[in-house]
Write a protein that holds these residues in place. Sequence first.
Motif, PDB file in Angstrom:
ATOM      1  N   LEU A  18      35.150 -34.382 -36.944  1.00 51.43           N
ATOM      2  CA  LEU A  18      34.962 -33.891 -38.301  1.00 51.43           C
ATOM      3  C   LEU A  18      35.054 -35.047 -39.306  1.00 51.43           C
ATOM      4  N   VAL A  19      36.081 -35.877 -39.165  1.00 55.98           N
ATOM      5  CA  VAL A  19      36.239 -37.023 -40.060  1.00 55.98           C
ATOM      6  C   VAL A  19      35.048 -37.965 -39.938  1.00 55.98           C
ATOM      7  N   GLU A  20      34.631 -38.211 -38.712  1.00 53.16           N
ATOM      8  CA  GLU A  20      33.500 -39.119 -38.470  1.00 53.16           C
ATOM      9  C   GLU A  20      32.210 -38.588 -39.084  1.00 53.16           C
ATOM     10  N   GLU A  21      31.946 -37.299 -38.900  1.00 56.25           N
ATOM     11  CA  GLU A  21      30.707 -36.711 -39.427  1.00 56.25           C
ATOM     12  C   GLU A  21      30.735 -36.672 -40.954  1.00 56.25           C
ATOM     13  N   ALA A  22      31.906 -36.424 -41.527  1.00 59.67           N
ATOM     14  CA  ALA A  22      32.016 -36.440 -42.987  1.00 59.67           C
ATOM     15  C   ALA A  22      31.755 -37.845 -43.521  1.00 59.67           C
ATOM     16  N   HIS A  23      32.319 -38.849 -42.855  1.00 56.83           N
ATOM     17  CA  HIS A  23      32.135 -40.238 -43.288  1.00 56.83           C
ATOM     18  C   HIS A  23      30.669 -40.657 -43.231  1.00 56.83           C
ATOM     19  N   LYS A  24      29.921 -40.134 -42.273  1.00 56.78           N
ATOM     20  CA  LYS A  24      28.490 -40.451 -42.200  1.00 56.78           C
ATOM     21  C   LYS A  24      27.762 -39.996 -43.455  1.00 56.78           C
ATOM     22  N   ARG A  25      28.307 -38.994 -44.119  1.00 60.63           N
ATOM     23  CA  ARG A  25      27.702 -38.460 -45.347  1.00 60.63           C
ATOM     24  C   ARG A  25      28.383 -39.015 -46.596  1.00 60.63           C
ATOM     25  N   ASP A  26      29.234 -40.016 -46.406  1.00 56.27           N
ATOM     26  CA  ASP A  26      29.985 -40.608 -47.513  1.00 56.27           C
ATOM     27  C   ASP A  26      30.906 -39.585 -48.169  1.00 56.27           C
ATOM     28  N   ILE A  27      31.474 -38.702 -47.347  1.00 62.07           N
ATOM     29  CA  ILE A  27      32.440 -37.706 -47.808  1.00 62.07           C
ATOM     30  C   ILE A  27      33.806 -38.056 -47.222  1.00 62.07           C
ATOM     31  N   ASN A  28      34.818 -38.134 -48.069  1.00 56.77           N
ATOM     32  CA  ASN A  28      36.179 -38.399 -47.609  1.00 56.77           C
ATOM     33  C   ASN A  28      36.840 -37.115 -47.127  1.00 56.77           C
ATOM     34  N   VAL A  29      37.854 -37.269 -46.291  1.00 54.56           N
ATOM     35  CA  VAL A  29      38.631 -36.130 -45.805  1.00 54.56           C
ATOM     36  C   VAL A  29      40.104 -36.385 -46.088  1.00 54.56           C
ATOM     37  N   ILE A  30      40.723 -35.476 -46.838  1.00 55.63           N
ATOM     38  CA  ILE A  30      42.174 -35.532 -47.023  1.00 55.63           C
ATOM     39  C   ILE A  30      42.764 -34.232 -46.491  1.00 55.63           C
ATOM     40  N   ILE A  31      44.000 -34.302 -46.047  1.00 57.55           N
ATOM     41  CA  ILE A  31      44.644 -33.115 -45.480  1.00 57.55           C
ATOM     42  C   ILE A  31      45.968 -32.853 -46.187  1.00 57.55           C
ATOM     43  N   ASP A  32      46.323 -31.590 -46.271  1.00 55.72           N
ATOM     44  CA  ASP A  32      47.649 -31.224 -46.753  1.00 55.72           C
ATOM     45  C   ASP A  32      48.679 -31.691 -45.722  1.00 55.72           C
ATOM     46  N   PHE A  33      49.672 -32.427 -46.188  1.00 57.20           N
ATOM     47  CA  PHE A  33      50.754 -32.850 -45.292  1.00 57.20           C
ATOM     48  C   PHE A  33      52.039 -32.196 -45.796  1.00 57.20           C
ATOM     49  N   PRO A  34      52.500 -31.104 -45.140  1.00 61.48           N
ATOM     50  CA  PRO A  34      53.697 -30.390 -45.619  1.00 61.48           C
ATOM     51  C   PRO A  34      54.953 -31.228 -45.395  1.00 61.48           C
ATOM     52  N   LEU A  35      55.521 -31.729 -46.462  1.00 56.86           N
ATOM     53  CA  LEU A  35      56.692 -32.592 -46.344  1.00 56.86           C
ATOM     54  C   LEU A  35      58.000 -31.868 -46.601  1.00 56.86           C
ATOM     55  N   ASN A  36      57.929 -30.645 -47.100  1.00 53.41           N
ATOM     56  CA  ASN A  36      59.168 -29.953 -47.460  1.00 53.41           C
ATOM     57  C   ASN A  36      59.714 -29.057 -46.357  1.00 53.41           C
ATOM     58  N   TYR A  37      58.818 -28.329 -45.696  1.00 48.08           N
ATOM     59  CA  TYR A  37      59.253 -27.240 -44.822  1.00 48.08           C
ATOM     60  C   TYR A  37      58.823 -27.450 -43.374  1.00 48.08           C
ATOM     61  N   VAL A  38      59.543 -26.766 -42.492  1.00 47.60           N
ATOM     62  CA  VAL A  38      59.086 -26.546 -41.118  1.00 47.60           C
ATOM     63  C   VAL A  38      59.230 -25.051 -40.838  1.00 47.60           C
ATOM     64  N   SER A  39      58.634 -24.609 -39.742  1.00 46.58           N
ATOM     65  CA  SER A  39      58.724 -23.185 -39.418  1.00 46.58           C
ATOM     66  C   SER A  39      60.128 -22.831 -38.927  1.00 46.58           C
ATOM     67  N   ALA A  40      60.432 -21.560 -38.974  1.00 46.32           N
ATOM     68  CA  ALA A  40      61.737 -21.092 -38.495  1.00 46.32           C
ATOM     69  C   ALA A  40      61.882 -21.268 -36.994  1.00 46.32           C
ATOM     70  N   THR A  41      60.751 -21.481 -36.303  1.00 43.53           N
ATOM     71  CA  THR A  41      60.785 -21.661 -34.846  1.00 43.53           C
ATOM     72  C   THR A  41      60.555 -23.117 -34.443  1.00 43.53           C
ATOM     73  N   HIS A  42      60.648 -24.028 -35.404  1.00 43.58           N
ATOM     74  CA  HIS A  42      60.475 -25.451 -35.097  1.00 43.58           C
ATOM     75  C   HIS A  42      61.569 -25.899 -34.126  1.00 43.58           C
ATOM     76  N   PRO A  43      61.267 -26.821 -33.193  1.00 43.20           N
ATOM     77  CA  PRO A  43      62.274 -27.291 -32.222  1.00 43.20           C
ATOM     78  C   PRO A  43      63.527 -27.872 -32.847  1.00 43.20           C
ATOM     79  N   TRP A  44      63.427 -28.371 -34.098  1.00 42.80           N
ATOM     80  CA  TRP A  44      64.632 -28.912 -34.737  1.00 42.80           C
ATOM     81  C   TRP A  44      65.645 -27.826 -35.060  1.00 42.80           C
TER      82      TRP A  44
END
Length: 508
Positions: A121-147
């Motif tokens: 997906l990133v590669e195909e977007a770059h071929k069209r000169d389109i950038n890809v950014i993603i949400d990176f959740p830094l605050n929370y984890v799920s209630a079932t996270h291994p931590w």
Amino acid sequence: MKKVITLILIPLLLVSMVPSVLAEEKRSLQDELIYYVMIDRFSNVDSKNDYHVDVKDLEAFHGGDFVGIIERLDHIEDLGMTTIALSPIFANTDKGYHGYWVEDFYETEEHFGTLEEFKRLVEEAHKRDINVIIDFPLNYVSATHPWVGDPTKSDWLKESDEISTPDMLTKDWLAGLPQINYKNEEAAKYIIDAAKWWITETGVDGYRLEGIQLMDPVFLENFVESVKETDNEFFILGEVWSTDRQEIAKYEKTGIDSLTDYASTTNIREAFVKPDLSMTDTISDIDSNIDTYEAPNMVTRLIDSQDMIRFTNQPIALNEHPGPRWRTALTYLFTTPGIPMLYYGSEIALIGNETPDNRRQMDFRTDPELIEFIGQLTTAREKLPSIAQGDFTLLHESEGFTVFKRQFKEETSVVAINNTSGTKDLVLTGEELENDKELRGLLAGGLVRSNDQNEYHLVLDREEAEIYVLTEKQGFNFVYGATLLSVLLAFFAFLFFARRRGRNRTEE
């Protein structure tokens, strides 16, 4: 035939030599046009990853995936958007369709696809000169996270009495989730290492960080510094859950490239919900941004998001047709200082009430009129650096009829928005623009020349908008005329020689 080919090539060469009225500038961060995609609700192409999918349940997975986005890159490119912002891609717990119930920061969500598919997906977007950014959740984890429940990670998460809660938007889907304790150095290092890994592994171009006011300030600055050391052109968009500009502006010093301008969103929606409404408060927001932010052109502005009732609902509730509402509002969004962010579905005037109803399935089988209009807006913004980077000057505002200019270096653009129920006209003087020039429209193609008094007479139909570029007066374009004549002569010469050659063959 060689002579015919020569006759054809010469006018084509002349065409290539005709200078463009529009300026060409290398794209910078403030030129970006962001299209936000909720992966699960966008496009389902790969049925192999449709585990426990239920499209009738708004709180369940619907099947959208990476392959589906790849298949719809034409749609995003046609809109003219230069950056795709994706909801979180990480492995989530059951019904974590939105991506914020993270169970593993090093794995993709199986409903969305594999790591290799995301890379593609990133590669195909770059071929069209389109950038890809993603949400990176830094605050929370799920209630079932291994931590959770792991005694060796007990201090990687905050105690219950330390957990902060959102104070601006309804975030029930985040309520009660475990929050990461960034005062713990090991936890902070783990998350930063994961963020750097995704950059080097996939070539992703940026992160969107939600709710940055909940983060430890020291960690936030370390996070930004670390990812930019990995890629010095990496784009970071920070979302502050606040409408207080002073609260938002203090995060400019963290190194974050752009901050979400929620302080302007309400007034934009209220100004365009129906015709004949004053835009005084909306214009005042621009002045406030200029006075508050060090880089007002770098704030990210929006009309819709995954946390709001869809804008389409508001005019419909007033028995207003949403098409003109969106056209005028988007013209304003795309031509005023800031980086526009378009929430998926806005281009088809998708409806939706409170979360999760505002995350309905995207429908690509709709009237393309609004899509085509957005394409015109993005093309104008791409061609005119003054729209993205220029100074802002209000020329006129009266109950929904608004005219302003943007200036950058030697370029001047004029934007006219008639959000009223009748035709409007306005006379601009040479002192406001320049003497003895003309305004060329880029949306409807209108032309306004200065008269003998160096006045420009603008006329705009109800609920319409136009973007003009100020240029030298053009008399008859002899180069264009000669080129057109040459092409016609070449065409007729080709027909003549072809017919003559055919006749000779017949006689033989």
